[in-house]
Scaffold this active site. Sequence first.
Site, PDB file in Angstrom:
ATOM      1  CB  THR A  96      -0.855  -0.025   1.279  1.00 33.59           C
ATOM      2  OG1 THR A  96      -1.772  -1.095   1.162  1.00 33.59           O
ATOM      3  CG2 THR A  96      -1.585   1.268   1.518  1.00 33.59           C
ATOM      4  NE  ARG A 117      -9.197  -7.358   2.986  1.00 29.54           N
ATOM      5  CZ  ARG A 117      -8.110  -6.619   3.104  1.00 29.54           C
ATOM      6  NH1 ARG A 117      -7.709  -5.854   2.099  1.00 29.54           N
ATOM      7  NH2 ARG A 117      -7.403  -6.631   4.210  1.00 29.54           N
ATOM      8  CB  ILE A 118     -14.146  -3.315   1.922  1.00 27.86           C
ATOM      9  CG1 ILE A 118     -15.071  -3.355   0.695  1.00 27.86           C
ATOM     10  CG2 ILE A 118     -13.756  -1.875   2.237  1.00 27.86           C
ATOM     11  CD1 ILE A 118     -16.412  -2.677   0.900  1.00 27.86           C
ATOM     12  CG  ASP A 149      -6.021  -1.259   6.204  1.00 28.57           C
ATOM     13  OD1 ASP A 149      -6.020  -2.003   5.189  1.00 28.57           O
ATOM     14  OD2 ASP A 149      -5.002  -0.684   6.613  1.00 28.57           O
ATOM     15  CB  THR A 161       1.172   0.107   4.805  1.00 26.46           C
ATOM     16  OG1 THR A 161       1.453  -1.052   4.009  1.00 26.46           O
ATOM     17  CG2 THR A 161       2.443   0.551   5.508  1.00 26.46           C
ATOM     18  N   GLY A 162      -0.137  -2.649   5.976  1.00 29.10           N
ATOM     19  CA  GLY A 162       0.103  -3.933   6.615  1.00 29.10           C
ATOM     20  C   GLY A 162      -1.135  -4.793   6.489  1.00 29.10           C
ATOM     21  CG  ASN A 163      -3.424  -8.726   8.250  1.00 26.11           C
ATOM     22  OD1 ASN A 163      -4.596  -8.375   8.328  1.00 26.11           O
ATOM     23  ND2 ASN A 163      -3.079  -9.977   8.029  1.00 26.11           N
ATOM     24  N   GLY A 164      -4.495  -5.433   6.681  1.00 26.97           N
ATOM     25  CA  GLY A 164      -5.622  -4.521   6.841  1.00 26.97           C
ATOM     26  C   GLY A 164      -6.719  -5.050   7.733  1.00 26.97           C
TER      27      GLY A 164
HETATM   28  N1  ASP Z   1      -3.451  -2.687   4.335  1.00 29.96           N
HETATM   29  C1  ASP Z   1      -3.669  -3.228   3.023  1.00 29.96           C
HETATM   30  C2  ASP Z   1      -4.833  -4.170   3.045  1.00 29.96           C
HETATM   31  O1  ASP Z   1      -4.906  -4.997   3.901  1.00 29.96           O
HETATM   32  C3  ASP Z   1      -2.476  -3.926   2.471  1.00 29.96           C
HETATM   33  C4  ASP Z   1      -1.187  -3.150   2.559  1.00 29.96           C
HETATM   34  O2  ASP Z   1      -1.021  -2.298   3.400  1.00 29.96           O
HETATM   35  O3  ASP Z   1      -0.304  -3.405   1.756  1.00 29.96           O
HETATM   36  O4  ASP Z   1      -5.637  -4.097   2.178  1.00 29.96           O
END
Ligand code: ASP
Length: 477
Positions: free
Chosen positions: A243, A271-272, A274, A345-348
């Site tokens: 992201t 899927r939606i 974060d 950014t990360g596991n949304g």
């Molecule tokens: N946060 C984003 C999501 O889970 C992925 C990402 O940050 O790369 O959709």
Amino acid sequence: MWESYESQISRKPITQPRIIIHGGAGNIRPETMPPERYQLFRASLLTIISKSHRFLLNPLPDGSLPTALDSATYAVTLLEDDPLYNAGRGAVFTRDGINELEASIMITNPTRWPKRGVGVSGLRRVKNPIKLAAELLKRGGQDLVGKGVAVEDVEGAEGRLNVPSAQGHTHLHGAAAEQLAEAYGLELVDPSYFWTKDRWEQHRRGLEREKAMAELTCSGLHGCGTPAGTASWSSDEFIPQGTVGAVVVDAYGTVCVATSTGGLTNKLTGRIGDTPTVGAGFWAEEWLEELEGQKAGSSSCPAVVLSGALKGLVADCLSTPRMYQLGSSSPKRVVTKRAIAVSGTGNGDSFLRTTAARTVGAIAQFGKESGAVALTKVTGPGGELQRSAGDRWGKTGEGEGGMIGIECIVVYDGDGNAVESRSEILQDFNCGGMLRAWVDEQGVAFMRVFRKDPALAAKYVGEGIPEDPQNWCGEKL
Ligand code: ASP
């Protein structure tokens, strides 16, 4: 009281413009990030931060300086156009091999754009999702009273959804959002524009890994001593949680956060995450803090007696060149406005379950912490995100992530004049690394992926080294 301070906005510069950007966080370690790939990210991030910084400081024809909203949109557009990142052109695929893009934008004050924050999701044809989010925010004044652009005005609109404007809505999805993009004259592309070989291969590998994991007869996530993984995450590969985001404070003290993503690799179609969800992947707000004690100011400092979080941010103003001095005044009383914006950014799904970005704002505001402390409590090692993963931490990607942000503090005298200001760049992460770049108070650019570590700095040439943005304003090396 608000009117008095809000009326100052956009009349005269009150603070030094600043910017920080990110290109994702996750399982980035020496084993998953070859130095050659690192150099591609380094060149891209330094180029984009430098161009965006130049944009931010470049006066407009009327003599004013660009807004945080326009500058953050500009930076994220550049990131979306670079296929290195999981946003725009380089977006990842869903399990069904489709690109579904998401973006959001939010500002700290409602004076010029009352809608303040919007998210868009489920986009398959909008070339730059961040431009749609920005447009929805800018049109918020009309949209809130239902007087926005009429989709009937668009050629060939018959038979489509009835989308007269964005109304007061904060989050728009799929066909309705794309119709508005078209009505606003934004560029739409064929879905094949988002297809890239790298992402397609990651999509295929992810599905194969999932199949292999399912076939393992051992119990538990790490039962066979093999690398852990899912279709969206792997312990031995950096599957881009790439992201992108930008946080900007403009000369007028407004902070803006802009974020854009393709989501998680092999997410379910529909899927939606974060990124377009207010409070989860992004947040921006401002509030006033009355100071515990005040006394008459001198020409060099308003002599504020600061409480809690503000200590260390403004109290040392006299001894640091970082404080933006706005001239003398004799405050009868002192009010401080704190503004903070963050991009995650990360596991949304973990960011959603912890409303991570809003939690940072709440800790800063109600817990009376500095923005930096608040951000670390949520997204730093051992923070709220990590805690939320429980015993799945390190095995599924759950809880992993990072955030960037800016906190801007402006001190006003009793007449509503800004007398001092200061901003702080915020950044932290709980995983292997976070791709990021920023410009410091002296106008020097930095790019970093890891925490400070001499061994990593030796392996990754240029990590954390000061750079002159002027040298990076050309095309990517
Ligand atoms: N946060 C984003 C999501 O889970 C992925 C990402 O940050 O790369 O959709």
